[in-house]
Design a protein around this motif. Structure first.
Motif, PDB file in Angstrom:
ATOM      1  N   GLU A  67       2.207   8.518  -2.731  1.00 34.48           N
ATOM      2  CA  GLU A  67       1.046   7.645  -2.183  1.00 34.48           C
ATOM      3  C   GLU A  67       1.276   5.977  -1.896  1.00 34.48           C
ATOM      4  O   GLU A  67       0.695   5.438  -0.892  1.00 34.48           O
ATOM      5  N   LEU A  68       1.149   5.805  -3.354  1.00 34.38           N
ATOM      6  CA  LEU A  68       1.386   4.372  -3.334  1.00 34.38           C
ATOM      7  C   LEU A  68       2.862   4.033  -2.861  1.00 34.38           C
ATOM      8  O   LEU A  68       2.847   2.367  -2.040  1.00 34.38           O
ATOM      9  N   ARG A 123       1.751   3.197   0.980  1.00 35.87           N
ATOM     10  CA  ARG A 123       0.854   1.582   0.941  1.00 35.87           C
ATOM     11  C   ARG A 123       1.672   0.533   0.797  1.00 35.87           C
ATOM     12  O   ARG A 123       1.092  -0.580   1.156  1.00 35.87           O
ATOM     13  N   ARG A 124       2.685   0.203  -0.041  1.00 33.82           N
ATOM     14  CA  ARG A 124       3.351  -0.229  -0.355  1.00 33.82           C
ATOM     15  C   ARG A 124       3.958  -0.536   0.866  1.00 33.82           C
ATOM     16  O   ARG A 124       3.835  -1.695   1.322  1.00 33.82           O
ATOM     17  N   MET A 170       4.108  -3.858   3.059  1.00 34.13           N
ATOM     18  CA  MET A 170       4.800  -5.238   3.498  1.00 34.13           C
ATOM     19  C   MET A 170       5.806  -4.794   5.165  1.00 34.13           C
ATOM     20  O   MET A 170       6.482  -5.755   4.696  1.00 34.13           O
ATOM     21  N   PRO A 227      11.162  -5.004  -1.363  1.00 32.48           N
ATOM     22  CA  PRO A 227       9.459  -5.167  -0.938  1.00 32.48           C
ATOM     23  C   PRO A 227       9.391  -3.437  -1.585  1.00 32.48           C
ATOM     24  O   PRO A 227       8.035  -3.676  -1.585  1.00 32.48           O
TER      25      PRO A 227
END
Lengths: 469, 468
Positions: A68-69, A72-73, A77, A90
């Motif tokens: 998930e993280l 999202r990142r 980005m 990034p």
């Protein structure tokens, strides 16, 4: 599996388990298959760079759908695909990522919330974990392990621990690497012929303890294993120190409480110190026989001092012995040149150096020219100091913040930015192998932002005593 | 690569000027390099020149305080007009070495002259010393025993370990120091290598022979350099060392404190805000609280000890979220001492915040990592130190419930609505807090009222008696 691969993996211990679940036409497969090569660091620079970029594309596409993280990142980005290595920058996580949970989840026993946080970082579903009835952090870790999540933790000076997800496939890769290339370039064949000494707890959720278990499996005599601490390591102990800090900070700890806490720590240290002497004496007694010692630097300096007091000189150890030294100094004050003294003391034994951290799948080895070569599936990135831009290396030497994408990790995203300042040479290494190789490693934190004074500060400055040392 | 970065990696080390008792030293010899790659160079230091021998009276000791203030007023005007060009030179160099944008540094320099106005200086003297008489002579009191005693606020010998987060600190040290009539060694920090020496150069240009000019030096050495500090930090040369913040600076200075050599610390601090449910009475009150909350959070892009980092707020979650949204928007505005877009959030803080973003429910985040400002709402204070325009908003049932979150490290507590200061000020003071203010007044601090829980000018003085 085709005949060639079957043949290859039969000859190469533990490799089959690594390759079995990976598509054969993938770049990752080709990178892992290099374990079968006599010298895994010999791939020509361009070929390796192409494979790594391809592997980065594969793993990003796969992990984005799982973590998930990361998803999202990537969205935040604006990274939709990996065109060049710069697109990875990034997407790097940091050590902080793995302890970004609110500490109240632990102090208030909100294990379901902690598990939810852990899930956002995991590439494998964790809904098979039951946290009902969990009373402390150690039990929480036990429940993770019971469900196949071999979480390792690392401790920070603040007392807040990180949780790094691992699964059995990660152990398989580690075993394959060690079974075939341990102590590279002066490799050691796995045989259970050595006395085994481990200078921490026998079991516990730290990478060194997990590594110890695997090293024992491959190299130790089952009848002669020795541990500084037989009891399982309890993370709760670390948490108690953190809780005491919080109490002092909020002015709610009484002087008596602080005194008792410090006294208990001293008793524990004294107990550890007695056992340390016993371990050292046992090593000295068996020094003419093959052994494997797994330790940080400080206990080994203690060993040298103890040996000298007994009149035991340098170089008396059996040449088949393996001295596996790791970790930092952990706040220990050691004299100038202690590393050389320790190495001289052990003499002509196997004591390869590596560049390693708990967040990596395997260790990177040091070559004959004293440079670190990087495991095929770990993609190094040298960034500017802030960690925002990939430095253009051309074909020469550059220095910057070390980050990497490790495509060998099976249960989480392998992108990590470190606090290490690394000098890397993209040309061929003087040892004759293709580049890149690492010439030098230092810590950004040690370099300091000297002498900047401001009035802003935190409660940390107001906590005196052993807790803040 | 931005233009800013190109300037900083210029090949020439930036020259730093030393001023020793009015003598301006520009010949650089010693080079320093910072982790960021920035290089600067200073003149060599002759440690004998850093002290004032302990024989006879100090240069400004017998100059009437009114004449001192006359001169300081001229200094203020010369700074304002930049008559000699030293201030703009300092501004240009500082823009190259400092992370703040030039406009903010220029605004800080622009604030300096107010310190040197008669009204401010007289208020300071009256408040802290009870009048000018005790500076110029001996103030007599009759004791209960029937014997008289006379006391003078005698000129002290001081070392100031200056902070670099604002040029106001250098201005304040020089103005306040002048009023003591003592001698002052100003040790400049690496994050402000120019403003103290610029003011002293301006003073020297006005009148090189003036006793005040003879009373000040400003130099740089690397903090903790024992070859300098352990030689000069002796009671034979100086009475007190004043450490203006910075944990390392204070711990370094502590080594030298002993009989006859005092340590005065302006401690490193954190600040918070307490916001009452009255905020949600109407749209105007929400807008007002969110604007004042942003004013307090952003000075020097949250680099000051008085910058609010944690804001405790009464209300239901939907209302609090409206406040958070408005607060985050207001943090992204250019202000006198804040940039609309500061710097990108560093990786570690980004990772902390990203970890919370995924939790949902009790945790919510407004804003991105580009530097416009971030608000994190959480059920209790976050574990990390919010910095670089990041505010942590924590819902509480009552302002009183927020009081225990103030600690001995809390400097300033802004309260909204202002009338509710009375309800919490004693409790906050008991926790260790030093300032309870109207929300929005975090930077409103002036001289002449206590600072960090004491009267600075009063404490700088050596209080000497003539007893019958």
């Amino acid at each position: 599996m085709n005949a060639v691969v079957a043949e290859m993996t039969r000859m190469v211990p533990y490799l089959e388990a690594v390759l079995i679940s990976i598509p054969k036409d993938s770049a990752r497969y080709k990178l892992f298959a290099k374990i079968a090569e006599d010298d895994p660091y010999s791939t020509p620079t361009e070929e390796l760079a192409d494979l790594r970029l391809q592997a980065a594309r594969e793993i990003f596409a796969l992990r984005r759908s799982q973590i998930e993280l990361l998803d999202r990142r990537a969205t935040d980005m604006g990274v939709a695909e990996i065109r060049t290595l710069a697109d990875l920058v990034p997407l790097m996580f940091s050590h902080t990522t793995y302890k970004s949970y609110p500490s109240s989840f632990i102090t208030k026993g909100r294990w379901d919330r902690l598990l939810k946080w852990y899930a956002t970082l995991s590439a494998v579903p964790i809904d098979n974990v039951d946290v009902n009835g969990v009373e402390n952090i150690d039990q929480f870790i036990d429940r993770l392990r019971a469900a196949g999540h071999l979480a390792v933790t690392t401790s920070g000076t603040s007392g807040k621990v990180s949780f790094v997800q691992r699964v059995k496939a990660d152990e398989d890769l580690w075993l394959a690497w060690i079974a075939n290339h341990y102590q590279w370039p002066d490799k050691v064949v796995p045989e259970n012929t050595r006395h085994y000494f481990q200078f921490n707890s026998k079991v516990g959720p730290f990478m060194q303890m997990a590594a110890g278990a695997m090293l024992r499996k491959l190299f130790a005599r089952p009848d002669s294993t020795h541990f500084l601490i037989e009891e399982p390591y309890e993370v709760s102990t670390l948490m108690r120190a953190a809780e005491m800090r919080t109490k002092i900070a909020s002015s709610t700890a009484t002087p008596q409480e602080i005194a008792e806490f410090e006294a208990a720590a001293k008793v524990q240290a004294a107990k550890g110190s007695k056992r340390l002497d016993e371990m050292c004496d046992k090593i000295l007694e068996l020094r003419h026989e093959p052994m494997l010692v797994l330790s940080n630097w400080a206990p080994m300096w203690h060993l040298v001092e103890r040996a000298r007091a007994k009149g035991i000189g340098d170089g008396e150890f059996h040449p088949d012995s393996i001295i596996h030294l790791g970790g930092g100094r952990k706040g220990a004050t050691l004299p100038e040149g202690f590393e050389n003294s320790v190495r001289d003391f052990f003499g002509d034994v196997h004591s390869a150096s590596g560049y390693n951290m708990s967040e990596q799948s395997v260790m990177n080895h040091m070559c004959e020219s004293e440079r670190y070569h990087i495991a095929p599936w770990i993609i190094p990135l040298i960034l500017d100091q802030t960690g925002e831009e990939l430095l253009d290396h051309g074909n020469g030497v550059i220095e910057g913040r070390y980050a990497f994408l490790d495509v060998g990790l099976n249960a989480r995203w392998g992108g990590l930015i470190t606090g290490d300042k690394v000098k890397m040479d993209y040309a061929d290494c003087p040892c004759g192998r293709p580049g890149p190789s690492i010439i030098q490693i230092s810590r950004y934190a040690d370099l300091g932002e000297e002498d900047k004074i401001g009035c802003a500060g935190t409660i940390e400055a107001y906590i005196r005593g052993s807790l803040s040392e | 690569m931005s233009i800013d970065t190109i300037e900083r990696t210029a090949t020439e080390a930036i020259p730093v000027v030393h001023v020793i008792k009015g003598h301006v030293q520009r010949e650089v010899e010693v080079e320093f390099k910072q982790g960021s790659g920035l290089r600067f160079a200073t003149p060599p230091i002759d440690i004998d020149s850093l002290i004032w021998p302990r024989r006879g009276l100090l240069p400004a000791s017998e100059m009437p305080i009114d004449e001192i203030m006359d001169f300081l007023e001229k200094v203020g005007l010369a700074i304002k007009a930049d008559t000699f060009g030293h201030m703009s030179e300092a501004l240009d160099k500082m823009a190259m070495t400092c992370t703040l944008e030039k406009r903010i540094i220029a605004n800080s320099f622009g604030d300096l002259p107010t310190l040197f106005t008669r009204k401010v200086m007289e208020f300071l003297i009256n408040q802290e010393l009870g009048g000018k008489d005790v500076l110029d002579g001996w103030r007599e009191v009759m004791r209960p025993s029937g014997r008289a005693a006379r006391t003078r606020a005698f000129p002290p010998r001081l070392i100031h370990i200056l902070p670099g987060n604002t040029p106001m600190a250098a201005g304040q040290a020089i103005m306040t120091g002048s009023l003591t009539k003592g001698v002052h060694l100003l040790k400049m920090p690496s994050n402000d290598l120019f403003s103290a020496s610029a003011i002293l150069q301006t003073m020297a240009a006005l009148d090189p022979e003036h006793p005040l000019v003879q009373s000040f030096s400003a130099v740089y050495w690397r903090g903790g350099d024992a070859s300098i500090e352990s030689q000069i930090c002796r009671p034979q040369y100086f009475d007190k060392l004043i450490a203006w913040g910075g944990e390392d600076a204070i711990r370094g200075a502590k080594k030298y404190a002993g009989p006859g050599f005092d340590l005065i610390t302006f401690d490193p601090k954190t600040s918070i805000s307490l916001i009452g449910r009255e905020t949600f009475e109407n749209d105007r009150t929400i807008a007002e609280a969110a604007e004042l909350g942003a004013i307090d959070a952003t000075p020097f892009n949250q680099g000051a000890c008085t910058s609010s980092r944690f804001q405790f707020i009464e209300g239901d979650i939907a209302d609090i979220d409206r406040y958070c949204e408005a607060l985050q928007a207001n943090m992204g505005k250019d202000r006198h001492l804040a940039s609309a877009v500061a710097w990108r959030v560093p990786v570690d803080l980004r990772e902390e915040i990203d970890g919370l973003r995924g939790l949902g429910g009790e945790y919510r985040v407004w804003g991105g990592y580009e530097g416009k400002g971030i608000v994190v709402r959480s059920p209790e204070p976050v574990d990390f130190h919010p910095d670089g325009k990041i505010v942590n908003v924590v819902p509480v049932a009552s302002l009183e419930e927020a009081v225990p979150f103030a600690t001995v490290a809390t400097s300033t507590v802004g309260v909204y609505p202002f009338a509710r200061k009375r309800e919490v000020r004693n409790l906050l003071a008991a926790q260790g807090v030093q300032r309870v203010i109207n929300l929005g007044q975090a930077m409103g601090k002036g001289v002449g009222i206590p600072h960090d829980g004491f009267w600075p000018l009063n404490r700088y003085m050596r209080w000497v008696n003539d007893e019958d």
